[in-house]
Design an enzyme around this catalytic site. Structure first.
Site, mmCIF file in Angstrom:
data_model
loop_
_atom_site.group_PDB
_atom_site.id
_atom_site.type_symbol
_atom_site.label_atom_id
_atom_site.label_comp_id
_atom_site.label_asym_id
_atom_site.label_seq_id
_atom_site.Cartn_x
_atom_site.Cartn_y
_atom_site.Cartn_z
ATOM 1 N N GLY A 1 50.555 49.416 39.700
ATOM 2 C CA GLY A 1 50.535 48.061 40.324
ATOM 3 C C GLY A 1 52.132 47.746 40.366
ATOM 4 O O GLY A 1 52.516 47.387 41.371
ATOM 5 N N ILE B 1 46.268 49.610 34.044
ATOM 6 C CA ILE B 1 46.669 49.970 35.574
ATOM 7 C C ILE B 1 47.553 51.287 35.482
ATOM 8 O O ILE B 1 48.047 51.678 36.325
ATOM 9 C CB ILE B 1 47.824 48.982 35.925
ATOM 10 C CG1 ILE B 1 49.089 48.829 35.149
ATOM 11 C CG2 ILE B 1 47.197 47.516 36.159
ATOM 12 C CD1 ILE B 1 50.189 47.852 35.837
ATOM 13 N N GLU C 1 58.709 48.495 30.822
ATOM 14 C CA GLU C 1 59.780 48.233 31.692
ATOM 15 C C GLU C 1 61.219 48.253 31.259
ATOM 16 O O GLU C 1 62.143 48.814 32.145
ATOM 17 C CB GLU C 1 59.697 46.862 32.569
ATOM 18 C CG GLU C 1 58.577 46.554 33.379
ATOM 19 C CD GLU C 1 57.950 45.305 33.831
ATOM 20 O OE1 GLU C 1 58.152 44.763 34.812
ATOM 21 O OE2 GLU C 1 57.408 44.485 33.019
ATOM 22 N N GLN D 1 55.175 55.816 29.632
ATOM 23 C CA GLN D 1 55.557 54.752 29.995
ATOM 24 C C GLN D 1 57.157 54.721 30.218
ATOM 25 O O GLN D 1 57.659 54.280 31.049
ATOM 26 C CB GLN D 1 55.041 53.485 29.620
ATOM 27 C CG GLN D 1 53.695 53.481 29.734
ATOM 28 C CD GLN D 1 53.527 51.903 29.534
ATOM 29 O OE1 GLN D 1 53.001 51.499 28.451
ATOM 30 N NE2 GLN D 1 53.512 50.914 30.844
ATOM 31 N N THR E 1 48.722 52.394 32.568
ATOM 32 C CA THR E 1 49.474 52.566 31.338
ATOM 33 C C THR E 1 49.063 53.147 29.922
ATOM 34 O O THR E 1 49.690 53.464 29.171
ATOM 35 C CB THR E 1 49.773 51.237 30.925
ATOM 36 O OG1 THR E 1 48.480 50.412 30.705
ATOM 37 C CG2 THR E 1 50.451 50.272 32.256
ATOM 38 N N LYS F 1 56.577 45.311 21.133
ATOM 39 C CA LYS F 1 57.540 44.628 22.169
ATOM 40 C C LYS F 1 57.349 45.052 23.596
ATOM 41 O O LYS F 1 57.812 44.402 24.309
ATOM 42 C CB LYS F 1 58.865 45.071 21.702
ATOM 43 C CG LYS F 1 59.388 44.159 20.567
ATOM 44 C CD LYS F 1 60.898 44.477 20.123
ATOM 45 C CE LYS F 1 61.489 43.572 19.307
ATOM 46 N NZ LYS F 1 63.048 43.821 19.297
HETATM 47 MO MO1 MOS Z 1 55.559 44.053 36.203
HETATM 48 S S1 MOS Z 1 57.058 44.026 37.673
HETATM 49 O O1 MOS Z 1 55.949 42.828 35.024
HETATM 50 O O2 MOS Z 1 54.022 43.651 36.915
#
Ligand code: MOS
Length: 715
Positions: A249, A475, A674, A608, A477, A670
């Site tokens: 996603g 998604i 990203e 990830q 992950t 946490k």
């Molecule tokens: Mo992600 S860019 O926080 O869906």
């Protein structure tokens, strides 16, 4: 829950606490289904009487639709209908975070950008729908458009403050800069980028017995169902959205245009309708990361101690929705300074609305801040790792709030040790290997952590099994698997006795797979449900045939949390080789050391983090949406023209973590979704400087930019 903080090893294994499932490496529960093809994605699920919708997208960047020749298309083989602004159901204002103009599809004749859906052709087969869409003649009254972004654009305006983080105004930035012996003042640019999930967006909608059923590809079925209900003026009780398997996603799978149009068509035609996007349609109409231009001013004393951070950023948005790219977050939390100022400008243009994408804000923001820190290290003559350690704050530099946990210094020190940083010659352009110049770079990154309100239920059955129901989304992950481990430990049972039900809006309110807060949010709710269930089980002699169900809802607990700075952190190290003949940059190795709280499943967490670092590499060297000024259209809307780092581009990447105990919430998680991308592009650009002696402040660091920078001729 037992304390199961993972102790890392570099091989992916983890020393598991006795009886603890959390912290042990587990393959995905749905892994076999995925590799055998048994896992069904949104466009794979069969339905009786299914019709197929094909999008028609605007070809002009600004104007009005003056006519649409639907009669000709309606006579084509298999065509069942054409949905357009003349017959589409009227919509109410709705969106994931307040009313979203992007979702107001087919409501009027206005065209706000190239690639806006203007009609949906529905037919018995996808081929017939595609033929109808291709044949639909749409005439426009075109108006002059503006799709060229620059920071000083006259349409620019100050962004509204972020809810939790207003613009920083600590100390007197101008006075500190005027008085400081060392000042870095530079501008950095990043281009428009595209999410590019592997699975294109797809949705099926049908009405059954007065209820709306949706099979979708999204990042959070509960939130999508809520938006759909509001948009179409329905009771949320009659809307069911599922997204069992999702092929990525990256922020682009909220409420997609294909979903809104599928519901419209199913409503008008009274039959199930599926709309699956093509890759080019995904590029045109499902969001993007906006281009940014950032000015960073750093001032320090002669030892590198920061006196001022001044971070001003500008990014574009569309004319129909104000999306703000929050690039300055890191400047609030990374380094101690006497004065810190942040400003954000949005520039509305005749472009598609940007959205959250792969480390929104942080990815581009950290490129600017961490490149500037490297420039400061060079100017002061201090090692860039040491410079960062010298500016380590003891509390939130602007907020003054305590860190829930930090451990960035540990990441820097351990990363430097493993990477062999001590052997680095600080002078640029000194390492040569045949035609290649070699260099290394470092950068830091952070990404907001925390949990958002969610609910969960767990049902114990007489056969000894436990069914966990939580509106999570996986998604790709590994969330499903991570939650099973969390549930097992919270229940005190082996993971094998836990079954997971996720990705169904009927399972109750839940945060979505976004902001790197999915697993933290859902885990907390699962833990609460387990505690409730254990209490209930304690009061029964044996489990009745219909089971015993415990429930959790974290809304109150999260509301009662004290204020803290909550972030994941990382230190990224990269080694690059730059071809002195062609200017090509090759990344040779990367190491990321992270402080990301409790690691639930080291196997998928590492994936990830490596994925995030790969996205950072891709951002540093490859990804760039190119627009034609005259047309206002994206010209590289496919994977031939829009290059994402592929296997051949990705070297030896190592991701690992330091111990990071965050006691501020019971999950201790946490998030790792990203933080892997934050700082990566800067580490690579800094390594390019070290290799060549030339600074690259515009991403991507393309080979033509390397050549045109005067390198190597100017050396
Ligand atoms: Mo992600 S860019 O926080 O869906």
């Amino acid at each position: 829950m037992t304390d199961t903080t993972a102790r890392p090893r570099t091989d992916g294994g983890v020393v598991a606490p006795a009886g603890g499932a959390v912290g042990t490496a587990r393959t995905r529960l749905e892994g076999r289904d995925k590799v055998t093809g048994a896992a069904r994605y949104a466009a794979d699920v069969p339905f009786d009487g299914l019709a197929h919708g094909w999008l028609v997208l605007s070809t002009v960047a600004r104007g009005r639709i003056t006519s649409m020749d639907t009669a000709a298309v309606l006579g084509m083989p298999g065509v069942l209908g054409v949905v357009h602004h003349g017959n589409a159901p009227r919509l109410h204002p709705a969106g994931l975070f307040g009313p979203d103009g992007q979702l107001q599809l087919l409501q009027d004749d206005r065209v706000p950008h190239v690639g806006r859906p203007v009609a949906l052709v529905v037919a018995r087969t996808p081929q017939q729908a595609r033929a109808g869409a291709a044949a639909l003649t749409v005439t426009y009254a075109q108006e002059p458009h503006d799709t060229v972004f620059r920071a000083g654009h006259p349409a620019g305006r100050p962004a509204p403050a972020a809810p939790a983080r207003p613009d920083a105004d600590l100390g007197d930035v101008e006075a500190e800069i005027a008085a400081a012996p060392v000042v870095v003042d530079q501008r950095y640019t990043t281009p428009e980028e595209h999410h590019s999930a592997m699975e294109p967006h797809a949705s099926m909608a049908r009405w059954e017995d007065g209820r709306l059923e949706v099979v979708d590809s999204n990042q959070g079925s509960f939130m999508v169902a809520r938006v759909l209900a509001t948009l179409f003026g329905l009771d949320q009780e009659i809307v069911r959205v599922r997204a069992e398997h999702v092929g990525g996603g990256f922020g682009s799978k909220g409420v997609g245009p294909q979903l809104v149009l599928a519901v419209m068509a199913a409503t008008l035609l009274r039959r199930p309708v599926r709309v699956a996007l093509t890759r080019r349609q995904v590029f045109s109409t499902t969001g993007l990361r906006p281009a940014t231009e950032q000015r960073l001013r750093l001032a320090s004393d002669s030892t590198g101690r920061l006196r001022a951070i001044d971070h001003a950023t500008a990014a574009f948005t569309s004319t129909i929705q104000e999306y703000v790219e929050r690039n300055t977050e890191a400047s609030n939390v990374m380094y101690a300074a006497d004065a810190i100022r942040t400003r954000t400008t949005v520039v509305p243009l005749d472009l598609p609305t940007p959205g959250w994408m792969r480390g929104p804000g942080a990815a581009a923001g950290s490129f600017a801040l961490e490149s500037a820190m490297d420039e400061l290290a060079q100017a002061v003559g201090v090692d860039p790792v040491e410079l960062r350690l010298r500016n380590e704050p003891s509390a939130g530099p602007v907020s003054g709030l305590p860190f829930s946990s930090r451990n960035l210094a540990a990441c820097l020190r351990e990363g430097a040790r493993r990477f062999g940083w001590a052997d680095r010659d600080p002078r640029p352009g000194t390492r040569r290997e045949g035609r290649w110049l070699l260099g290394t770079g470092v950068a830091c990154g952070s990404y907001g952590a925390g949990a958002l309100p969610s609910t969960a239920a767990i049902t114990a059955r007489a056969d000894g099994s436990y069914t966990v129901s939580v509106g999570a989304a996986d998604i790709g992950t590994g969330a499903r698997t991570a939650l099973a481990l969390v549930a097992a430990d919270a229940l005190g049972v082996p993971p094998e006795s836990v079954r997971m039900r996720i990705a169904d809006s009927r399972l109750g309110a839940a945060w979505f797979a976004g902001g790197s807060k999915g697993t933290a949010s859902w885990s907390w709710a699962v833990t609460a449900a387990a505690a409730d269930l254990r209490e209930r089980l304690a009061s029964v002699d044996r489990v009745p045939p219909d089971g015993v169900t415990g429930r959790g809802d974290t809304t109150d607990a999260i509301g009662a949390l004290g204020k803290q700075e909550r972030q994941s952190y990382g230190a990224q190290f990269a080694e690059v080789a730059v071809d002195t003949g062609t200017g090509e940059v090759r990344v040779r190795r990367m190491l990321g050391m992270f402080a990301a709280g409790r690691i639930v499943n080291p196997l998928t967490a590492r994936s990830q983090l490596v994925g995030g670092m790969t996205m950072g590499l891709s951002m540093a060297l490859h990804e760039e949406g190119a627009r034609d000024e005259a047309l206002g259209a994206l010209v590289n809307s496919d994977f031939a023209g829009y290059h994402i780092s592929a296997h051949a581009d990705v070297p030896d990447i190592e991701a690992d973590w330091v111990e990071d105990v965050d006691d501020s919430n019971p999950s201790g998680i946490k998030g790792v979704g990203e933080v892997g991308i934050a700082g990566t592009a800067a580490a690579i650009a800094n390594a390019v400087w070290h290799a060549t002696g030339v600074r690259h402040r515009a991403l991507p660091v393309r080979l033509d930019r390397v050549l045109e920078s005067g390198f190597p001729a100017a050396r």
